[in-house]
Motif scaffolding. Structure first.
Motif, PDB file in Angstrom:
ATOM      1  N   LEU A  68      50.014  31.104 -30.691  1.00 24.08           N
ATOM      2  CA  LEU A  68      50.683  31.029 -29.403  1.00 24.08           C
ATOM      3  C   LEU A  68      52.126  31.495 -29.509  1.00 24.08           C
ATOM      4  N   ARG A 110      50.317  18.100 -26.080  1.00 18.43           N
ATOM      5  CA  ARG A 110      49.839  17.751 -27.422  1.00 18.43           C
ATOM      6  C   ARG A 110      51.029  17.849 -28.378  1.00 18.43           C
ATOM      7  N   VAL A 127      52.595  21.441 -27.135  1.00 19.81           N
ATOM      8  CA  VAL A 127      51.930  22.477 -26.339  1.00 19.81           C
ATOM      9  C   VAL A 127      51.229  21.786 -25.175  1.00 19.81           C
ATOM     10  N   LEU A 129      48.614  20.490 -22.763  1.00 17.53           N
ATOM     11  CA  LEU A 129      47.183  20.250 -22.926  1.00 17.53           C
ATOM     12  C   LEU A 129      46.352  21.202 -22.074  1.00 17.53           C
ATOM     13  N   LEU A 132      45.688  24.305 -24.120  1.00 15.31           N
ATOM     14  CA  LEU A 132      44.743  24.049 -25.214  1.00 15.31           C
ATOM     15  C   LEU A 132      43.332  23.815 -24.693  1.00 15.31           C
ATOM     16  N   GLU A 133      43.211  23.007 -23.666  1.00 18.42           N
ATOM     17  CA  GLU A 133      41.887  22.713 -23.121  1.00 18.42           C
ATOM     18  C   GLU A 133      41.264  23.937 -22.456  1.00 18.42           C
ATOM     19  N   THR A 136      39.972  26.184 -25.281  1.00 22.70           N
ATOM     20  CA  THR A 136      38.796  25.596 -25.918  1.00 22.70           C
ATOM     21  C   THR A 136      37.558  25.741 -25.039  1.00 22.70           C
ATOM     22  N   ILE A 149      44.468  26.774 -33.592  1.00 23.00           N
ATOM     23  CA  ILE A 149      45.450  27.158 -32.581  1.00 23.00           C
ATOM     24  C   ILE A 149      46.793  26.668 -33.099  1.00 23.00           C
ATOM     25  N   GLN A 150      47.751  27.582 -33.293  1.00 23.22           N
ATOM     26  CA  GLN A 150      49.045  27.166 -33.797  1.00 23.22           C
ATOM     27  C   GLN A 150      50.152  28.052 -33.228  1.00 23.22           C
TER      28      GLN A 150
END
Length: 266
Positions: A68, A110, A127, A129, A132-133, A136, A149-150
């Motif tokens: 990211l 997160r 980050v 959520l 990220l969600e 995913t 994921i970083q």
């Protein structure tokens, strides 16, 4: 690795585009595929768009490593907290620090924190959520497993973890739209700042280092060691860096998409 097997690939997500690096024969292809998407404004729609494009044009992807942009991430340093007994208490201290600094509900973020036992000050990042969600769910929907994921700066400093033998040191990650600077000394992280990238050369970097030095280590004396990822010595050879001892790192291709030709998917 066989070309016929489902292989891991890389996806670098910036503010207004994602750059996909298919894995070819076990190595990430240097020429990225650019997919237009705005993760800052519409994470869910952008994740769906990117996932569908990756699946449509590169069906053999089995697993994906995602990096990211630091402009999608919040960084801060957790100051010394006396009496901490374990990692859970450090994590809670980091969450409280994020709430204090940024002033909104950390339940929507997160939060992760380094767990270096020997450090007094710890690096923490957050980050949303929703991002990220969305990633995913979108890639799960097309049958692609996300391996990691970083954030970009976290990815670089992890790669450097064993290479940095002495402190203090600066670590710099230069990516598509950002320049991130971090300073670490014997007590741990003193600070990390994410800057919008304008020119991207050594002159811009040195100017930012001079500013950040006033915040992170105003009393530091002598030449400063700087590990730089994302720039080359020839990017601005006419600039005299003076007090800055710049060490240029071989940068992973997935962090330097702006320097390369790319195939664009509308």
């Amino acid at each position: 690795m066989s070309l016929w097997k489902r292989e891991a690939a890389w996806l670098a997500i910036d503010l207004e585009a994602a750059h996909f690096y298919p894995s070819v024969g076990g190595r990430s292809r240097k020429t990225p595929v650019e997919i237009r998407a705005n993760f800052k404004q519409s994470p869910s729609d952008s994740a769906q768009r990117v996932a569908q494009a990756v699946k449509k044009h590169h069906a053999k992807v089995g697993a994906l490593n995602i990096v990211l942009s630091d402009r999608l991430v919040r960084y801060l340093v957790v100051p010394p907290v006396h009496g901490l007994r374990n990692a859970d208490e450090l994590h809670q201290a980091a969450i409280a620090r994020h709430a204090q600094v940024f002033g909104d509900d950390t339940a929507h973020w997160r939060v992760t924190t380094d767990m270096e036992i020997s450090s007094e000050r710890h690096l923490s990042c957050a980050v949303e959520l929703q991002i990220l969600e969305s990633l995913t769910q979108a890639f799960m929907g097309v049958g692609i497993r996300i391996r990691t994921i970083q954030p970009a700066f976290v990815a670089i400093q992890r790669m450097l973890h064993k290479s940095v033998k002495s402190l203090p040191v600066w670590i710099v990650a230069v990516t598509g739209s950002s320049i991130t600077t971090g300073y670490k000394d014997a007590q741990g992280w003193a600070g990390v700042r994410v800057h919008q990238r304008v020119i991207g050369g050594i002159s811009e970097l040195v100017s930012l280092l001079q500013i950040d030095r006033l915040y992170f280590c105003p009393a530091a004396m002598g030449a400063q060691a700087v590990w730089v990822s994302g720039l080359e010595a020839g990017d601005d050879s006419g600039i005299e860096s003076g007090e800055w001892q710049l060490e240029y790192l071989r940068t992973p291709s997935f962090l330097t998409a702006e320097k390369q030709d790319s195939e664009t998917l509308a």
